[in-house]
Design a protein around this motif. Structure first.
Motif, PDB file in Angstrom:
ATOM      1  N   LEU A 105       0.851  -1.190   0.000  1.00 49.62           N
ATOM      2  CA  LEU A 105       0.000   0.000   0.000  1.00 49.62           C
ATOM      3  C   LEU A 105       0.885   1.238   0.000  1.00 49.62           C
ATOM      4  O   LEU A 105       1.944   1.232   0.632  1.00 49.62           O
ATOM      5  CB  LEU A 105      -0.874   0.036   1.252  1.00 49.62           C
ATOM      6  CG  LEU A 105      -1.881  -1.103   1.429  1.00 49.62           C
ATOM      7  CD1 LEU A 105      -2.466  -1.065   2.831  1.00 49.62           C
ATOM      8  CD2 LEU A 105      -2.984  -1.006   0.385  1.00 49.62           C
ATOM      9  N   GLN A 152      -2.660  -7.301  -5.729  1.00 52.30           N
ATOM     10  CA  GLN A 152      -2.810  -5.956  -6.294  1.00 52.30           C
ATOM     11  C   GLN A 152      -2.700  -4.893  -5.190  1.00 52.30           C
ATOM     12  O   GLN A 152      -3.461  -4.935  -4.222  1.00 52.30           O
ATOM     13  CB  GLN A 152      -4.178  -5.864  -6.970  1.00 52.30           C
ATOM     14  CG  GLN A 152      -4.509  -4.529  -7.583  1.00 52.30           C
ATOM     15  CD  GLN A 152      -3.695  -4.281  -8.854  1.00 52.30           C
ATOM     16  OE1 GLN A 152      -3.658  -5.122  -9.743  1.00 52.30           O
ATOM     17  NE2 GLN A 152      -3.035  -3.151  -8.913  1.00 52.30           N
ATOM     18  N   ARG A 201      -2.554  -0.914  -3.553  1.00 53.18           N
ATOM     19  CA  ARG A 201      -3.430   0.258  -3.641  1.00 53.18           C
ATOM     20  C   ARG A 201      -2.643   1.513  -3.305  1.00 53.18           C
ATOM     21  O   ARG A 201      -1.837   1.528  -2.370  1.00 53.18           O
ATOM     22  CB  ARG A 201      -4.599   0.161  -2.656  1.00 53.18           C
ATOM     23  CG  ARG A 201      -5.696  -0.786  -3.087  1.00 53.18           C
ATOM     24  CD  ARG A 201      -6.526  -0.203  -4.227  1.00 53.18           C
ATOM     25  NE  ARG A 201      -7.666  -1.040  -4.555  1.00 53.18           N
ATOM     26  CZ  ARG A 201      -7.616  -2.189  -5.234  1.00 53.18           C
ATOM     27  NH1 ARG A 201      -6.464  -2.637  -5.667  1.00 53.18           N
ATOM     28  NH2 ARG A 201      -8.702  -2.878  -5.495  1.00 53.18           N
ATOM     29  N   VAL A 208      -3.265   5.502  -2.286  1.00 57.81           N
ATOM     30  CA  VAL A 208      -4.310   6.393  -1.761  1.00 57.81           C
ATOM     31  C   VAL A 208      -3.735   7.804  -1.681  1.00 57.81           C
ATOM     32  O   VAL A 208      -2.614   8.004  -1.163  1.00 57.81           O
ATOM     33  CB  VAL A 208      -4.757   5.942  -0.346  1.00 57.81           C
ATOM     34  CG1 VAL A 208      -5.919   6.804   0.139  1.00 57.81           C
ATOM     35  CG2 VAL A 208      -5.147   4.470  -0.339  1.00 57.81           C
ATOM     36  N   ALA A 226     -12.199   5.720  -2.014  1.00 60.67           N
ATOM     37  CA  ALA A 226     -10.906   5.134  -1.618  1.00 60.67           C
ATOM     38  C   ALA A 226     -11.131   4.026  -0.593  1.00 60.67           C
ATOM     39  O   ALA A 226     -10.484   2.959  -0.661  1.00 60.67           O
ATOM     40  CB  ALA A 226     -10.001   6.219  -1.043  1.00 60.67           C
ATOM     41  N   ALA A 246     -12.235   0.883  -2.336  1.00 57.11           N
ATOM     42  CA  ALA A 246     -11.114   0.226  -3.044  1.00 57.11           C
ATOM     43  C   ALA A 246     -10.205  -0.490  -2.041  1.00 57.11           C
ATOM     44  O   ALA A 246      -9.703  -1.593  -2.310  1.00 57.11           O
ATOM     45  CB  ALA A 246     -10.328   1.270  -3.837  1.00 57.11           C
ATOM     46  N   LEU A 247     -10.006   0.116  -0.890  1.00 54.65           N
ATOM     47  CA  LEU A 247      -9.137  -0.507   0.126  1.00 54.65           C
ATOM     48  C   LEU A 247      -9.773  -1.785   0.668  1.00 54.65           C
ATOM     49  O   LEU A 247      -9.078  -2.801   0.868  1.00 54.65           O
ATOM     50  CB  LEU A 247      -8.872   0.483   1.261  1.00 54.65           C
ATOM     51  CG  LEU A 247      -7.893   1.615   0.907  1.00 54.65           C
ATOM     52  CD1 LEU A 247      -8.010   2.776   1.884  1.00 54.65           C
ATOM     53  CD2 LEU A 247      -6.466   1.081   0.876  1.00 54.65           C
ATOM     54  N   GLN A 275     -11.804  -3.673  -0.955  1.00 56.35           N
ATOM     55  CA  GLN A 275     -11.667  -4.676  -2.027  1.00 56.35           C
ATOM     56  C   GLN A 275     -10.261  -5.278  -2.013  1.00 56.35           C
ATOM     57  O   GLN A 275     -10.087  -6.487  -2.226  1.00 56.35           O
ATOM     58  CB  GLN A 275     -11.958  -4.042  -3.391  1.00 56.35           C
ATOM     59  CG  GLN A 275     -13.449  -3.819  -3.624  1.00 56.35           C
ATOM     60  CD  GLN A 275     -13.733  -2.979  -4.864  1.00 56.35           C
ATOM     61  OE1 GLN A 275     -12.818  -2.387  -5.458  1.00 56.35           O
ATOM     62  NE2 GLN A 275     -15.002  -2.905  -5.233  1.00 56.35           N
ATOM     63  N   ALA A 276      -9.276  -4.442  -1.762  1.00 54.46           N
ATOM     64  CA  ALA A 276      -7.887  -4.947  -1.688  1.00 54.46           C
ATOM     65  C   ALA A 276      -7.758  -5.948  -0.538  1.00 54.46           C
ATOM     66  O   ALA A 276      -7.099  -6.995  -0.682  1.00 54.46           O
ATOM     67  CB  ALA A 276      -6.911  -3.786  -1.503  1.00 54.46           C
TER      68      ALA A 276
END
Ligand SMILES: Cc1cc2nc3c(=O)[nH]c(=O)nc-3n(C[C@H](O)[C@H](O)[C@H](O)COP(=O)(O)O)c2cc1C
Length: 184
Positions: free
Chosen positions: A106, A136, A138, A140, A159, A162-163, A165-166
């Motif tokens: 990250l 994958q 991320r 931010v 954001a 998306a985090l 999902q990560a």
């Protein structure tokens, strides 16, 4: 369930990256994982700068990496790459410190110009240290992370989604059987 080492790579005492990791660690803990936090700014600066492999902080950090099944590695983007503080610790770990481990990288940064810093800068280093699976990462933006005076962190909703999902992808990878090393 996995033992996850969460590594914060910012030298800042008010690090957004460290707060973000802390927030994500709470979710991983509630998912049933054992999460250990390592904030590199608490590791002896003298040991890091002096490459003192025998220093108790470096020995202890090495042991934490060895015990972990997986890692979350968070860094601010500094000068278009990851932080020097993170590199100074990685340089003192064994070459195979990430062997067989799953890693979620990250980064936080101030500019979308460096949204790919994880892929072009950090990922090759993690690979060279033997990471079995780098999920994958991320990136931010710092302005998407609102650090409140009471210590709470408010993440911009897109954001935050998306985090999470990560983290879902990371958890999925952790549930897979460990990869066998390639036959030589
Ligand atoms: C010395 C320094 C260099 C930086 N270089 C970049 C950069 O090249 N690209 C970028 O997007 N952000 C850059 N930033 C902004 C930081 O990456 C961003 O504010 C980050 O969220 C800081 O994280 P931290 O609070 O955990 O230290 C830089 C910040 C500092 C202090």
């Amino acid at each position: 369930m996995s033992t996850i080492l969460s590594v914060a790579g910012s030298p800042s005492a008010t690090s957004r990256t460290a707060r973000l990791l802390h927030y994500l660690n709470a979710r991983l803990t509630s998912d049933g994982h054992r999460v250990i936090e390592l904030d590199i700014r608490t590791v002896s600066a003298q040991a890091l700068v002096g490459a003192d492999f025998q220093h108790r902080d470096i020995v202890a950090s090495t042991e934490l990496f060895a015990q972990a099944d997986a890692l979350v590695i968070g860094t601010p983007v500094y000068k278009a790459a990851y932080s020097g503080l993170l590199k100074s610790l990685l340089d003192l770990l064994p070459q195979d410190a990430l062997s067989g481990k799953t890693v979620l990288p990250l980064a936080t940064g101030g500019s979308t110009a460096h949204v790919l810093a994880i892929d072009y800068a950090l990922r090759p280093v993690l690979s060279s240290m033997g990471a079995a699976h780098i999920v994958q990462g991320r990136f931010v933006l710092d302005r998407e992370l609102d650090l409140r005076e009471d210590g709470s962190l408010v993440i911009e909703p897109t954001a935050a989604k998306a985090l999470h999902q990560a983290l879902d992808q990371f958890s999925c990878a952790l549930a897979q059987p460990p990869m066998l090393p390639a036959a030589s």
